[in-house]
Enzyme design. Structure first.
Site, PDB file in Angstrom:
ATOM      1  N   ASN A   7    -105.932  -4.735  65.167  1.00 32.58           N
ATOM      2  CA  ASN A   7    -105.287  -5.386  66.399  1.00 32.58           C
ATOM      3  C   ASN A   7    -103.903  -4.355  66.719  1.00 32.58           C
ATOM      4  O   ASN A   7    -102.906  -4.811  66.101  1.00 32.58           O
ATOM      5  CB  ASN A   7    -105.031  -6.694  66.471  1.00 32.58           C
ATOM      6  CG  ASN A   7    -104.337  -7.628  67.389  1.00 32.58           C
ATOM      7  OD1 ASN A   7    -103.906  -6.642  68.350  1.00 32.58           O
ATOM      8  ND2 ASN A   7    -104.455  -8.708  67.564  1.00 32.58           N
ATOM      9  N   ARG A  88    -109.710  -4.537  68.255  1.00 32.29           N
ATOM     10  CA  ARG A  88    -109.529  -5.509  69.442  1.00 32.29           C
ATOM     11  C   ARG A  88    -108.809  -4.619  70.542  1.00 32.29           C
ATOM     12  O   ARG A  88    -107.975  -4.254  70.554  1.00 32.29           O
ATOM     13  CB  ARG A  88    -108.240  -6.508  69.089  1.00 32.29           C
ATOM     14  CG  ARG A  88    -108.262  -7.537  70.148  1.00 32.29           C
ATOM     15  CD  ARG A  88    -106.871  -8.178  70.191  1.00 32.29           C
ATOM     16  NE  ARG A  88    -106.528  -9.000  71.247  1.00 32.29           N
ATOM     17  CZ  ARG A  88    -105.535  -9.436  71.578  1.00 32.29           C
ATOM     18  NH1 ARG A  88    -104.280  -8.915  71.216  1.00 32.29           N
ATOM     19  NH2 ARG A  88    -105.354 -10.275  72.531  1.00 32.29           N
ATOM     20  N   HIS A 177    -108.724 -14.015  75.610  1.00 31.21           N
ATOM     21  CA  HIS A 177    -108.813 -15.039  74.410  1.00 31.21           C
ATOM     22  C   HIS A 177    -110.496 -14.967  74.172  1.00 31.21           C
ATOM     23  O   HIS A 177    -110.927 -15.720  73.495  1.00 31.21           O
ATOM     24  CB  HIS A 177    -108.380 -16.279  74.322  1.00 31.21           C
ATOM     25  CG  HIS A 177    -107.119 -16.515  74.227  1.00 31.21           C
ATOM     26  ND1 HIS A 177    -106.205 -17.493  74.859  1.00 31.21           N
ATOM     27  CD2 HIS A 177    -106.047 -15.871  73.391  1.00 31.21           C
ATOM     28  CE1 HIS A 177    -105.132 -17.285  74.603  1.00 31.21           C
ATOM     29  NE2 HIS A 177    -105.041 -16.381  73.871  1.00 31.21           N
ATOM     30  N   ARG A 236     -95.158 -19.536  78.474  1.00 28.88           N
ATOM     31  CA  ARG A 236     -95.858 -19.082  79.621  1.00 28.88           C
ATOM     32  C   ARG A 236     -95.651 -20.406  80.390  1.00 28.88           C
ATOM     33  O   ARG A 236     -96.036 -21.472  79.897  1.00 28.88           O
ATOM     34  CB  ARG A 236     -96.885 -18.416  79.531  1.00 28.88           C
ATOM     35  CG  ARG A 236     -96.880 -17.030  78.879  1.00 28.88           C
ATOM     36  CD  ARG A 236     -98.355 -16.444  79.234  1.00 28.88           C
ATOM     37  NE  ARG A 236     -98.344 -15.109  78.532  1.00 28.88           N
ATOM     38  CZ  ARG A 236     -99.249 -14.978  77.550  1.00 28.88           C
ATOM     39  NH1 ARG A 236    -100.207 -15.836  77.206  1.00 28.88           N
ATOM     40  NH2 ARG A 236     -99.149 -13.751  76.901  1.00 28.88           N
ATOM     41  N   ASP A 278     -92.189 -22.998  69.932  1.00 30.43           N
ATOM     42  CA  ASP A 278     -92.782 -23.423  68.781  1.00 30.43           C
ATOM     43  C   ASP A 278     -93.174 -25.122  68.661  1.00 30.43           C
ATOM     44  O   ASP A 278     -92.153 -25.744  68.694  1.00 30.43           O
ATOM     45  CB  ASP A 278     -91.988 -22.816  67.462  1.00 30.43           C
ATOM     46  CG  ASP A 278     -93.031 -22.827  66.424  1.00 30.43           C
ATOM     47  OD1 ASP A 278     -93.697 -24.188  65.897  1.00 30.43           O
ATOM     48  OD2 ASP A 278     -93.186 -21.909  65.813  1.00 30.43           O
ATOM     49  N   GLU A 379    -110.797 -14.328  64.830  1.00 37.65           N
ATOM     50  CA  GLU A 379    -111.265 -12.962  65.629  1.00 37.65           C
ATOM     51  C   GLU A 379    -111.497 -11.784  64.894  1.00 37.65           C
ATOM     52  O   GLU A 379    -112.438 -11.006  65.391  1.00 37.65           O
ATOM     53  CB  GLU A 379    -110.001 -12.966  66.724  1.00 37.65           C
ATOM     54  CG  GLU A 379    -110.150 -14.023  67.773  1.00 37.65           C
ATOM     55  CD  GLU A 379    -108.425 -14.227  68.422  1.00 37.65           C
ATOM     56  OE1 GLU A 379    -107.632 -14.492  67.633  1.00 37.65           O
ATOM     57  OE2 GLU A 379    -108.367 -13.790  69.620  1.00 37.65           O
TER      58      GLU A 379
HETATM   59  P1  ADP Z   1    -100.533 -16.730  68.821  1.00 40.49           P
HETATM   60  O1  ADP Z   1    -100.746 -16.928  70.296  1.00 40.49           O
HETATM   61  O2  ADP Z   1     -99.310 -16.062  68.930  1.00 40.49           O
HETATM   62  O3  ADP Z   1    -101.634 -16.201  67.994  1.00 40.49           O
HETATM   63  P2  ADP Z   1    -100.769 -19.178  67.132  1.00 40.49           P
HETATM   64  O4  ADP Z   1    -102.211 -19.336  67.514  1.00 40.49           O
HETATM   65  O5  ADP Z   1    -100.360 -18.519  65.848  1.00 40.49           O
HETATM   66  O6  ADP Z   1    -100.102 -18.307  68.352  1.00 40.49           O
HETATM   67  O7  ADP Z   1     -99.980 -20.403  67.212  1.00 40.49           O
HETATM   68  C1  ADP Z   1     -98.510 -20.724  67.294  1.00 40.49           C
HETATM   69  C2  ADP Z   1     -98.275 -22.005  67.479  1.00 40.49           C
HETATM   70  O8  ADP Z   1     -99.074 -22.790  66.734  1.00 40.49           O
HETATM   71  C3  ADP Z   1     -96.874 -22.289  67.627  1.00 40.49           C
HETATM   72  O9  ADP Z   1     -96.646 -23.303  68.623  1.00 40.49           O
HETATM   73  C4  ADP Z   1     -96.826 -23.141  66.159  1.00 40.49           C
HETATM   74  O10 ADP Z   1     -95.619 -24.135  66.223  1.00 40.49           O
HETATM   75  C5  ADP Z   1     -98.019 -23.867  66.154  1.00 40.49           C
HETATM   76  N1  ADP Z   1     -98.403 -24.471  64.855  1.00 40.49           N
HETATM   77  C6  ADP Z   1     -98.620 -23.716  63.821  1.00 40.49           C
HETATM   78  N2  ADP Z   1     -98.726 -24.316  62.532  1.00 40.49           N
HETATM   79  C7  ADP Z   1     -98.397 -25.648  63.145  1.00 40.49           C
HETATM   80  C8  ADP Z   1     -98.123 -26.944  62.424  1.00 40.49           C
HETATM   81  N3  ADP Z   1     -98.349 -26.915  61.027  1.00 40.49           N
HETATM   82  N4  ADP Z   1     -97.978 -27.869  63.073  1.00 40.49           N
HETATM   83  C9  ADP Z   1     -97.824 -27.716  64.530  1.00 40.49           C
HETATM   84  N5  ADP Z   1     -97.920 -26.653  65.173  1.00 40.49           N
HETATM   85  C10 ADP Z   1     -98.268 -25.656  64.556  1.00 40.49           C
END
Ligand code: ADP
Length: 394
Positions: A7, A88, A177, A236, A278, A379
């Site tokens: 990727n 990817r 996605h 976003r 986050d 993925e």
């Molecule tokens: P990306 O779109 O960058 O691939 P991810 O699929 O890794 O993103 O998702 C990131 C999000 O997942 C963040 O908002 C993060 O807070 C949330 N996340 C990851 N672990 C946890 C957790 N244990 N509890 C709540 N949210 C989580």
């Protein structure tokens, strides 16, 4: 047989090396800050983690060092062991509805379509060229984010705007996605042991999209012409009234792309909470009674529920709803809030089971009208599977 999934981003390159005989992961890693000061790599294998700062001028450097390290660390004995590279790829426009063996035509198309994914397509080309330079004629396969959504019909993918915008400029819904949504659909096929079912896949991470799937085909998805559309995300906005753009341009003395940048980078959870993109941070803030964080989570849940409701009607009911990606796999309160809002559709989940994180679980109770699952997405594995299957059938 060993296959590597790649990727490539504009300044990063992620890899996963698979042993496809049992689909196990041999090593994973990330090369970051490529072409920027402070570049480094991380490689994980055998429970170990190697991290090193190293000068990476471009993607070719990154791939050269990656392959050298695989040998140095005795992860593989010789480069011949790697039988294929899966990339990817982000945007295949309406030309690519499936994964393909990468040829010069594919590379030219990625370049030709760069207007549609200005950050990603050029980076994907750099990744492909770097592997070509390092490994010569090794078979390579491209797996497009947009491909799965090519089954949408015209009435779905067209916007109600002048038809000329579509015909002459390619303005339509493409969706993203796709590899993740396809992985989730394939997982559901295994679980339900049939192909004819209706489901809603919720890929909710930092980026996020919802996908309506019938008989393994995408019927509709929430992202659109770009990944900015659809649900609210980490940074976003998702769907908004487009008239907001010229209004804010005027207020802040910005041009259109600067305001669109704000909608991509400082909106969503971050914009509403004025704190973080986050979900973990947002949930922690809610615990401490922060009102803006509460509002941000409420809106986030609402936008997901809006799309699920819309797709429930579009599909005429569904057999399953699946959660995946960072928030979908891990965020217990967000899943709970979404499922509670869906109780009018007969959705019932086991709150004890909902406490699980990052693993496969069927959340719904036996009397739920719709089955609800958490399925960790993969993925990289799907890219490796497609690569294996295409190089075997060449
Ligand atoms: P990306 O779109 O960058 O691939 P991810 O699929 O890794 O993103 O998702 C990131 C999000 O997942 C963040 O908002 C993060 O807070 C949330 N996340 C990851 N672990 C946890 C957790 N244990 N509890 C709540 N949210 C989580």
């Amino acid at each position: 047989m060993k296959i590597i999934s790649i990727n490539a981003g504009s300044s990063s390159l992620k890899f996963t090396l698979f042993e496809m005989d049992d689909e196990s992961i041999i090593a994973t890693g990330l090369f970051e800050r490529i072409g920027i000061e402070g570049s480094k790599y991380t490689i994980k294998y055998n429970g170990e983690k190697i991290e090193q700062e190293i000068e990476l001028n471009d993607h070719t450097d990154a791939v050269k060092i990656l392959l050298e390290k695989l040998i140095d660390l005795a992860i593989i004995k010789s480069l011949d062991e790697i039988k294929g590279v899966g990339h990817r790829l982000v945007h295949g426009k309406d030309k690519y509805s499936q994964s393909v063996i990468i040829t010069d035509e594919v590379i030219n198309d990625l370049e030709a379509f760069k207007e549609f994914a200005p950050l990603h397509n050029p980076a994907n080309v750099l990744g492909i060229k770097a592997f070509k330079e390092a490994l010569g004629d090794i078979p390579m396969v491209g797996v497009f984010d947009t491909a799965f959504h090519q089954t949408m019909t015209e009435d779905t993918y067209l916007y109600p705007v002048p038809y000329k915008w579509y015909k002459e400029y390619g303005v339509r819904k493409y969706g993203f996605h796709g590899t993740s949504h396809r992985f989730i659909a394939l997982s559901m096929k295994k679980i339900l042991r049939k192909e004819n079912f209706k489901m809603i896949s919720c890929h909710i991470g930092n980026g996020g999209s919802i996908c309506a799937i019938k008989d393994m085909k995408c019927v509709d998805t929430s992202m659109g012409f770009t990944p900015l559309a659809g649900i609210m995300m980490g940074t976003r906005s998702g769907d908004i009234d487009s008239s907001i753009i010229p209004y804010v341009m005027e207020k802040e003395g910005k041009n259109a792309s600067e305001v669109v940048d704000d909608l991509n980078k400082i909106s969503g959870l971050l914009g509403m909470s004025e704190y973080s993109n986050d979900m973990r941070d947002i949930l922690a803030k809610i615990e401490s009674g922060d009102e803006k964080a509460k509002l941000a989570e409420k809106k986030y849940v609402r936008r997901v529920v809006d799309y699920i409701a819309q797709y429930y009607v579009l599909l005429g009911g569904v057999d399953a709803i699946c959660f995946t990606a960072g928030v979908g796999e891990n965020s217990v309160p967000v899943r709970k809030d979404i499922c509670e809002a869906l109780s009018c559709l007969g959705v019932k989940i086991d709150l004890e089971l909902n406490n699980k994180r990052g693993e496969f679980v069927k959340l719904s109770t036996d009397d739920s009208k719709i089955a609800v699952y958490v399925i960790p997405t993969d993925e990289e594995l799907l890219i490796a599977r497609d690569t294996l299957s295409l190089i075997r059938n060449r």
